[in-house]
Structure formats: C-alpha cells, structure tokens
Design a protein around this motif. Structure first.
Motif: not given
Length: 75
Positions: A1-14
């Motif tokens: 089985n393949v597991k797929v994860f997603c990670r999102a970083r916080p946005l920079f101010e600009n």
C-alpha cells in the motif's frame, strides 16, 4: 500500500491570503478563484494532512515508521 501525505507550510507575509483550507486531517480544499464554476473550491483527500500549524518537527514520526521499515527491508 502507498500512503500519501500532504504538508503545507505557513505563508510568508508577502505571499498574500491563503487559497487553501484544511477542513479536517485528511482533506485539502483549494479555492480555484473561478467564480464561473458552481463550486469554485476543489477538495483533495490524503491519508493524512499536516496544515501550516504543524512545525518542522510537528509531523508525528509514527506516520512515517511503516515507510522507514519498508525502506530497510528493501535494502
């Protein structure tokens, strides 16, 4: 089985406002901005989603243990 994860970083101010929402631990909702669509938001499902509130070390290692065991077995 393949597991797929997603990670999102916080946005920079600009970088402006987020166009992504995290309704739960398994879904990423992207606002396409296309108001001609009946629903301009698209959902994508993953085995686990780590939103911007998780830090660099915030991703639980337990989720990656089976993968690391697999890599060891392949070598």
């Amino acid at each position: 089985n393949v597991k797929v994860f997603c990670r999102a970083r916080p946005l920079f101010e600009n970088e402006g406002p987020y166009v992504v929402e995290f309704p739960d631990d398994f879904t990423v909702r992207v606002n396409t901005g296309d108001e001609s669509l009946s629903n301009p938001k698209k959902d994508f499902e993953f085995d686990r989603v780590y939103g911007p509130h998780f830090g660099q070390g915030g991703t639980p290692i337990a989720d990656s243990l089976p993968f690391s065991r697999l890599i060891k077995e392949l070598h």
